[in-house]
Design an enzyme around this catalytic site. Structure first.
Site, PDB file in Angstrom:
ATOM      1  N   SER A  35      -4.955 -12.885  -1.584  1.00  0.00           N
ATOM      2  CA  SER A  35      -6.112 -13.704  -1.952  1.00  0.00           C
ATOM      3  C   SER A  35      -5.923 -15.171  -1.572  1.00  0.00           C
ATOM      4  O   SER A  35      -6.887 -15.840  -1.193  1.00  0.00           O
ATOM      5  CB  SER A  35      -6.399 -13.574  -3.451  1.00  0.00           C
ATOM      6  N   LYS A 102       7.750 -11.143  -1.800  1.00  0.00           N
ATOM      7  CA  LYS A 102       6.444 -10.873  -1.218  1.00  0.00           C
ATOM      8  C   LYS A 102       6.204  -9.363  -1.157  1.00  0.00           C
ATOM      9  O   LYS A 102       7.124  -8.587  -1.315  1.00  0.00           O
ATOM     10  CB  LYS A 102       6.357 -11.460   0.202  1.00  0.00           C
ATOM     11  N   GLY A 104       3.281  -7.954  -2.755  1.00  0.00           N
ATOM     12  CA  GLY A 104       2.346  -7.508  -3.795  1.00  0.00           C
ATOM     13  C   GLY A 104       1.104  -6.869  -3.196  1.00  0.00           C
ATOM     14  O   GLY A 104       0.500  -5.974  -3.790  1.00  0.00           O
ATOM     15  N   GLU A 111       4.395  -9.058   7.414  1.00  0.00           N
ATOM     16  CA  GLU A 111       4.544 -10.466   6.990  1.00  0.00           C
ATOM     17  C   GLU A 111       5.935 -11.001   7.337  1.00  0.00           C
ATOM     18  O   GLU A 111       6.083 -12.133   7.796  1.00  0.00           O
ATOM     19  CB  GLU A 111       4.305 -10.586   5.481  1.00  0.00           C
TER      20      GLU A 111
HETATM   21  C1  5RP Z   1       0.927  -9.466   0.365  1.00  0.00           C
HETATM   22  C2  5RP Z   1       1.678 -10.620  -0.173  1.00  0.00           C
HETATM   23  C3  5RP Z   1       0.878 -11.719  -0.769  1.00  0.00           C
HETATM   24  O1  5RP Z   1       1.106 -12.887  -0.056  1.00  0.00           O
HETATM   25  C4  5RP Z   1       1.291 -11.896  -2.203  1.00  0.00           C
HETATM   26  O2  5RP Z   1       1.108 -10.666  -2.865  1.00  0.00           O
HETATM   27  C5  5RP Z   1       0.458 -12.980  -2.889  1.00  0.00           C
HETATM   28  O3  5RP Z   1      -0.870 -12.564  -2.976  1.00  0.00           O
HETATM   29  P1  5RP Z   1      -1.981 -13.445  -3.675  1.00  0.00           P
HETATM   30  O4  5RP Z   1      -2.169 -14.650  -2.835  1.00  0.00           O
HETATM   31  O5  5RP Z   1      -3.206 -12.561  -3.712  1.00  0.00           O
HETATM   32  O6  5RP Z   1      -1.495 -13.776  -5.062  1.00  0.00           O
HETATM   33  O7  5RP Z   1       2.879 -10.707  -0.122  1.00  0.00           O
HETATM   34  O8  5RP Z   1       1.787  -8.447   0.799  1.00  0.00           O
END
Ligand code: 5RP
Length: 262
Positions: A35, A102, A104, A111
């Site tokens: 997000s 990272k 999530g 990434e």
């Molecule tokens: C995706 C990630 C995102 O960068 C991480 O989960 C943070 O997400 P958000 O900006 O929605 O909090 O690692 O794989």
């Protein structure tokens, strides 16, 4: 979207907006997932439309690729770009040394590849992602589907001998089925509570057959831009040790929010 952004969205937005200062005309830019990264993609789209910015974007997921194209960013693969000037991405946790958790959003593999292939990695995050010690957020680990339960058992056995406060893993789900990454793999979320030695853990986990990659980003991130709900931002550069304070003023009825709907 009209009306005001919530404090958390404001924090994410101002971090993303400030991080655009790291992007210059002609750059090849890694585009993160999540997000917060979505705000960045929208801001870059606005700079392309309004200021004539010319950049090439390498997205870290199909989701980000779709949004990037929607907002007018020229999208190429990493193999086409070969090397990137900067990657800007979100994080689930970051510590004082700018080591990260990272994944999530399930995109940790692309990434990590994209961030590693960049001169500089800039993380954008709201203040809640800052921690003293990594590990409260479950550590995502990408595993191949073949024999994943055996891999999980091996991971848990390995964790029992390491400096962590938990050793259980859960298979990430998407409704009734396993969540499948863009690379066709599964994600195990490791509930560690506290990671005493993140560097060691990152190395050891990746030695287990079936593990593709883990969500610990060690010595990869150079700068973190921390957003606050009142529009303040802190920019911390781990290489120079300098932290700058800033305030972003914006009107939240700008057309860059148009894809969010009412
Ligand atoms: C995706 C990630 C995102 O960068 C991480 O989960 C943070 O997400 P958000 O900006 O929605 O909090 O690692 O794989």
């Amino acid at each position: 979207m009209s009306g005001r952004l919530s404090p958390i969205d404001t924090a994410k937005f101002v971090a993303a907006k400030r991080a655009c200062d790291f992007v210059e005309d002609g750059m090849r830019v890694g585009l993160g997932t999540g997000s917060t990264a979505a705000w960045l993609v929208r801001c870059l789209g606005e700079m392309i439309r309004e200021d004539g910015l010319r950049i090439t974007g390498v997205p870290t997921s199909t989701r980000t690729a779709e949004l990037a194209r929607q907002v007018g960013i020229k999208v190429v693969s990493l193999d086409e770009a070969k090397w990137l000037d900067v990657t800007i991405d979100g994080a689930d946790e970051f510590d004082d040394e700018l080591n990260l958790i990272k994944g999530g959003g399930g995109a940790l593999l692309q990434e990590k590849i994209v961030a590693t292939a960049s001169d500089r990695m800039v993380v954008i995050a709201d203040k809640s992602k800052q921690v003293q010690t990594l590990g409260a957020f479950p550590l995502p680990v990408e595993v191949v589907p073949f024999g994943w339960q055996t891999t999980k058992a091996l991971v848990e056995e390995t964790l029992a001998a390491l400096d962590v406060l938990g050793d259980s893993g859960t298979l990430r789900m998407n409704g009734d089925s396993a969540f499948v990454t863009d690379e066709g793999n599964y994600i195990l979320d490791l509930h560690l509570n506290r990671i005493g030695n993140a560097r060691q853990l990152a190395l050891v986990i990746n030695q287990i057959p079936g593990i593709v990659e883990n969500g610990l980003f060690i010595d990869i991130c150079d700068v973190v831009v921390i957003g606050h709900g009142d529009g303040r931002v802190e920019v911390k550069d781990v290489n120079t040790g300098v932290t700058q304070q800033d305030k972003i003023d914006f009107v939240d009825t700008e057309n860059l929010f148009s894809d969010l709907g009412e």
